[in-house]
Design an enzyme around this catalytic site. Structure first.
Site, PDB file in Angstrom:
ATOM      1  N   ASN A   1      -7.922   4.007   9.013  1.00  0.00           N
ATOM      2  CA  ASN A   1      -7.387   2.802   9.658  1.00  0.00           C
ATOM      3  C   ASN A   1      -7.550   2.795  11.174  1.00  0.00           C
ATOM      4  O   ASN A   1      -7.609   1.745  11.789  1.00  0.00           O
ATOM      5  CB  ASN A   1      -5.912   2.614   9.292  1.00  0.00           C
ATOM      6  CG  ASN A   1      -5.121   3.901   9.327  1.00  0.00           C
ATOM      7  OD1 ASN A   1      -5.482   4.883   8.685  1.00  0.00           O
ATOM      8  ND2 ASN A   1      -4.040   3.913  10.084  1.00  0.00           N
TER       9      ASN A   1
ATOM     10  N   GLN B   1      -7.695  -0.066   3.788  1.00  0.00           N
ATOM     11  CA  GLN B   1      -8.495  -0.631   4.889  1.00  0.00           C
ATOM     12  C   GLN B   1      -9.917  -0.949   4.475  1.00  0.00           C
ATOM     13  O   GLN B   1     -10.548  -1.838   5.053  1.00  0.00           O
ATOM     14  CB  GLN B   1      -8.523   0.346   6.084  1.00  0.00           C
ATOM     15  CG  GLN B   1      -7.193   0.534   6.773  1.00  0.00           C
ATOM     16  CD  GLN B   1      -6.701  -0.697   7.516  1.00  0.00           C
ATOM     17  OE1 GLN B   1      -7.435  -1.675   7.730  1.00  0.00           O
ATOM     18  NE2 GLN B   1      -5.439  -0.670   7.918  1.00  0.00           N
TER      19      GLN B   1
ATOM     20  N   SER C   1      -3.668  -3.117  -0.483  1.00  0.00           N
ATOM     21  CA  SER C   1      -2.563  -3.859   0.136  1.00  0.00           C
ATOM     22  C   SER C   1      -3.041  -5.266   0.459  1.00  0.00           C
ATOM     23  O   SER C   1      -4.137  -5.434   1.015  1.00  0.00           O
ATOM     24  CB  SER C   1      -2.121  -3.151   1.416  1.00  0.00           C
ATOM     25  OG  SER C   1      -1.157  -3.923   2.087  1.00  0.00           O
ATOM     26  N   ALA C   2      -2.228  -6.276   0.141  1.00  0.00           N
ATOM     27  CA  ALA C   2      -2.664  -7.668   0.320  1.00  0.00           C
ATOM     28  C   ALA C   2      -2.784  -8.062   1.793  1.00  0.00           C
ATOM     29  O   ALA C   2      -3.677  -8.822   2.167  1.00  0.00           O
ATOM     30  CB  ALA C   2      -1.671  -8.603  -0.384  1.00  0.00           C
TER      31      ALA C   2
ATOM     32  N   CYS D   1       4.162   4.911  18.394  1.00  0.00           N
ATOM     33  CA  CYS D   1       5.375   4.947  19.192  1.00  0.00           C
ATOM     34  C   CYS D   1       6.550   5.155  18.239  1.00  0.00           C
ATOM     35  O   CYS D   1       6.824   4.310  17.410  1.00  0.00           O
ATOM     36  CB  CYS D   1       5.518   3.607  19.902  1.00  0.00           C
ATOM     37  SG  CYS D   1       6.519   3.699  21.351  1.00  0.00           S
TER      38      CYS D   1
ATOM     39  N   GLY E   1       0.815  -1.209   0.000  1.00  0.00           N
ATOM     40  CA  GLY E   1       0.000   0.000   0.000  1.00  0.00           C
ATOM     41  C   GLY E   1       0.850   1.261   0.000  1.00  0.00           C
ATOM     42  O   GLY E   1       0.514   2.256  -0.650  1.00  0.00           O
ATOM     43  N   THR E   2       1.957   1.220   0.712  1.00  0.00           N
ATOM     44  CA  THR E   2       2.836   2.396   0.796  1.00  0.00           C
ATOM     45  C   THR E   2       3.339   2.775  -0.592  1.00  0.00           C
ATOM     46  O   THR E   2       3.274   3.945  -0.992  1.00  0.00           O
ATOM     47  CB  THR E   2       4.015   2.093   1.747  1.00  0.00           C
ATOM     48  OG1 THR E   2       3.479   1.864   3.053  1.00  0.00           O
ATOM     49  CG2 THR E   2       5.018   3.235   1.791  1.00  0.00           C
TER      50      THR E   2
ATOM     51  N   THR F   1      11.340  -7.497 -11.669  1.00  0.00           N
ATOM     52  CA  THR F   1      10.729  -8.824 -11.848  1.00  0.00           C
ATOM     53  C   THR F   1       9.666  -9.034 -10.773  1.00  0.00           C
ATOM     54  O   THR F   1       9.882  -8.746  -9.598  1.00  0.00           O
ATOM     55  CB  THR F   1      11.825  -9.914 -11.767  1.00  0.00           C
ATOM     56  OG1 THR F   1      12.789  -9.611 -12.783  1.00  0.00           O
ATOM     57  CG2 THR F   1      11.253 -11.305 -11.994  1.00  0.00           C
TER      58      THR F   1
END
Ligand code: PLP
Length: 395
Positions: free
Chosen positions: A162, A190, A210-211, A335, A84-85, A248
């Protein structure tokens, strides 16, 4: 088995755990793992013309169709990425070199907040309401104000947050953005697999996935484009992914993503069962801690997410206490560098810092059972009781 069952701890003993942190990452589904193990035997390079290469290519294209189906589009529009990033970065790098201005909501994931190739001076933040929903009137005013500037807007608004699960008005935003000749990006990392997502209905030009949030592997995702939309590659080199993302392909990862997407689409039928489990959880949390606050409770939310602030408690204390009792949840605060910072999402909603620092996120998913909810409630009730008896224990 990681979901609501018995898991092997690192020392080899068996402990009963309840995993309620699907928004951080969902457990790898058994069907996904099996398909990935099979895909590891596909040793050909998907760009090779021989039989081995063609077998790997076929596996990728099957997965591409499954991912496309999850968001209601054609497989040609799916660009696989490392997650996702990277999908967010690719979307926000799209207009590099042109006269664009980036607008994004204050509650986006850090990968959007970092702005891709947009500089701070060419970025405008759109605030959210106290309930965590983007202020569309503000967006419309900003786009109007800047129309005279002569640049085109690139707007990034997540489909659902999220931390709180608050669903954002992406379709409404898209019609404002298109009226200003802009491009609309939505981070659906999300929302996908938790609520139905259709890129056409959302009016998004670019959509990130995102998987690992839907039971697939970590390290694979996708940027999905609307018909006729193109992006400049972020990673240049070979001609993979229709020249939009060189390198690849991660064949087992992509195959796993495909299977996870197929299962997530089917699982949408179970969303109401998950919503019922969450409702029971929140009802009983409020019964045991009447001053607790469920954030974004009054707006449409993902059915699986609950962000609960417990006045007087420290989120870290709750997370650690729950973990010791066998229940995995997250704190709403991040954090970093050894310093606990308040969540930028809760901050943008105007939640008082003391309350924000007491917020935990409970997120359910395909493996969540009644037993997981009971384990959470038992441990949470005990912690709150202890807290009331000895307020110092909360800190
Ligand atoms: N966008 C949102 C809303 C997320 O919650 C996350 C992950 O936490 C990401 C993007 C990043 O996805 P990935 O972990 O695949 O890079």
């Amino acid at each position: 088995m990681l979901t609501g069952g018995t898991v092997a701890a690192s020392f080899g003993d068996m402990i009963q755990r309840s995993y309620l942190d699907y928004n951080a990452t969902a457990p790898l589904r058994a069907e996904v793992r099996a398909a990935m193990v099979d895909a590891m035997a596909l040793h050909g390079n998907p760009s090779s013309v021989h039989a081995e290469g063609r077998a790997a290519r076929a596996a990728i294209e099957t997965a591409r169709t499954k991912v496309a189906n999850l968001v209601g589009t054609r497989s040609e529009n799916v660009i696989f990425t490392s997650g996702g990033t990277e999908a967010n970065a690719l979307a926000l790098a799209a207009q590099a070199g042109e006269a664009w201005h980036c607008y994004r909501s204050a509650i986006e994931h850090p990968s959007v907040l970092s702005g891709g190739r947009f500089y701070r001076e060419t970025t405008t933040e759109i605030p959210v309401t106290a309930h965590g929903v983007v202020d569309l009137a503000y967006l419309a005013r900003e786009l109007d104000k800047h129309r005279a500037g002569g640049w085109r807007p690139c707007v990034s608004l997540m489909a659902a947050n999220n931390e709180t699960g608050a669903i954002q008005p992406v379709a409404e935003a898209a019609s404002i953005v298109h009226g200003a000749r802009g491009l609309m990006h939505t981070d659906a990392v999300q929302a996908a697999g938790r609520v139905p997502i259709d890129i056409g209905a959302l009016g998004a030009d670019m959509l990130s996935l995102s998987a690992h949030k839907i039971g697939g592997p970590k390290g694979v995702g996708a940027l999905v484009l609307a018909e006729g939309v193109s992006v400049e590659p972020l990673i240049k080199g070979g001609g993979q992914e229709r020249r939009k993302r060189a390198g690849t392909e991660n064949v087992p990862g992509i195959v796993g993503f495909g299977v996870a997407a197929e299962l997530a689409l089917k699982d949408l039928a179970n969303a109401e069962a998950i919503r019922t489990l969450r409702a029971e959880l929140e009802r009983r949390v409020l019964a045991s801690a009447p001053d607790a606050v469920v954030l974004s409770a009054s707006v449409p939310r993902l059915p699986n997410t609950s962000c609960i602030a417990v006045p007087g408690a420290k989120a870290e204390t709750l997370v650690i206490g729950l973990d010791l009792a066998g229940v995995a949840v997250s704190s709403g605060s991040a954090c970093s560098s050894g310093k606990v910072e308040a969540s930028h999402v809760l901050n943008a909603m105007g939640v008082a810092p003391e309350l924000a620092q007491s917020a935990i996120r409970v997120s359910l998913g395909f493996g969540t059972t009644n037993t997981d909810i009971e384990s959470f409630l038992l441990a949470f009730g005990e912690l709150v009781k202890r807290l009331k008896q000895s307020p110092k224990a909360a800190a």
